[in-house]
Design an enzyme around this catalytic site. Sequence first.
Site, PDB file in Angstrom:
ATOM      1  N   TYR B 283     -51.284   9.187  -7.355  1.00  0.00           N
ATOM      2  CA  TYR B 283     -51.155  10.321  -7.979  1.00  0.00           C
ATOM      3  C   TYR B 283     -49.541  10.109  -8.880  1.00  0.00           C
ATOM      4  O   TYR B 283     -48.581   9.629  -8.448  1.00  0.00           O
ATOM      5  CB  TYR B 283     -50.755  11.651  -7.471  1.00  0.00           C
ATOM      6  N   TYR B 333     -55.326  13.373 -17.781  1.00  0.00           N
ATOM      7  CA  TYR B 333     -54.851  14.281 -16.788  1.00  0.00           C
ATOM      8  C   TYR B 333     -56.134  14.935 -16.101  1.00  0.00           C
ATOM      9  O   TYR B 333     -56.350  16.320 -16.528  1.00  0.00           O
ATOM     10  CB  TYR B 333     -53.719  15.501 -17.230  1.00  0.00           C
TER      11      TYR B 333
END
Lengths: 134, 395
Positions: B283, B333
């Site tokens: 991440y 995203y």
Amino acid sequence: MAAPPLPTPDHDSQPFWDGAKAGRLSAQRCPNCGRFRWPPAEYCPHCHHHGGDWVSLPGTGVVQSFVIVHRAFDPGFEDKVPYAVAHIALDGADGVAIIGNVLTDPVDAIAIGQRVAVEFVDSGPISMPRFKPI
Amino acid sequence: MQAISNRTAITGIGWTAFTRSADRSVLALATDASLNAIDDAGLQTRDIDGIVTYFHNQDTIAPRQLVQALGLADCSYQMMSALGGGWACAAVASAAMAIHAGLCRNVLVFRAMKGQSEKSLPARIAAGEDQWSRPFGISHAAARFGPHVTAHMERYGTTSVDFGHLAVTQRAHARLNRKSMMTKPMTIDDHQASPWLIYPFRLLDTCLRSDGAVAIVVSAADRARDSRHGPVHIRAMMGGTLTNQHGTLGTPGLWELYAHRAGEKLYAGAEMTPDDVDLFELYDPFTGICLMHMEGFGMAGRGEAAARLRAGDAGLDGPIPLNTHGGLLSEAYMHGLGHVVEAVQQLRPGGVRDDFCEGAHDHDRAHCRQIRDARVGLVCGECGDSSLILTCDGF
Ligand SMILES: [Zn+2]
């Protein structure tokens, strides 16, 4: 121009904000095990005792870390950039670090390890703490 | 080994185009990606009997809406978590557990949003835990997570130029990905010339905002053998290891994330070490946080991630390939589920299908982003709060 959002005190946090209104920085300590906790809560996370004592603190502390906001993503802060937001370890309350604004000139004079002291700014129903280097 | 090790597999992956402004609803995006994932698995919608998603800031549809949109006659499990990017891998774990428990045969996991065109403004009130942050000017995640990175810089000497190496590496990977929103070449100078958003992060340290959706299908391993593209097995999982974000509990200080503890538990669950992992999809909301994830999951020792990035080790041909799709910084995203999709693509027999290779992968980095001999992949969500180890079929 939007204003910054003010905190909404609740059952757990009301004593902190009452203290702030009276010019006092405070934190909660367990009457059973003697340890401080943050954020405020009814139960001690260490020994699970129900209840806590509010203790007045000296109002000084140390910058643990920080960011400097150059672009406001909240319209309430558009006229405040650049500003620093820090984690401040509070003297007299072992293990407690709160988030607060630190005012330095220039803004990037803020540093980890810097000693700071609180002052309170009246914003209507709430007094907001902020910190300056000492 | 975890009791669930290798008992479940990811059999389908799907996505929509990733854009700045999708001219369709979040429900349409979710449906599109889901139908793609179900077809990719070689299944029919009637084979799906569980749906999982997660969100932050109420930006998604609920699983029940997708049950309706897909016309499912039967659904045995729905789950929707508010834990945001920390829960990306836990969403997959949740699906796998529902299958392993015998509730479901095939569970769809999706993440859909219009994160750019319908981004929400910060609320005007600051109640509950928000009263300790938002009144002080913390509304963007960069301000919430940034202090961890500033503390890491102070402790280990990590610099903005180090972050540049990560951003440049990931941009190079994104340029080999047909899905990527950001394909313009980036240099360290470009990175250093980009403006500060929230120190310690510049514009080019910061994730994109995207409209789009991704979806995956999780199935029982013994039924997955005949899936269209071959199964990718779930070897180990962690979900929701979140502790105090301010570093006062569970971690020694702000310079370390709980990822270190989560990583230990994940590797123990897989009976593996970091040396066994061929690719890392970590991440990356901000470069510096991803760099801390690298250390948490053992790609580098404490304080040593910057040196590995400067040495080029995280590139496609390096010993620790990282965010091979471009990540949140340069692909899109998709809140971490895109990282799972990428690991699955890299680990399938046919490899990634959305680079620029015509025919077989030849590892020429002018057009190919397939890792050589990819057998084990590690994926993590925000702060390492959830994570997965995936393996290729036959590992
Ligand atoms: Zn106690």
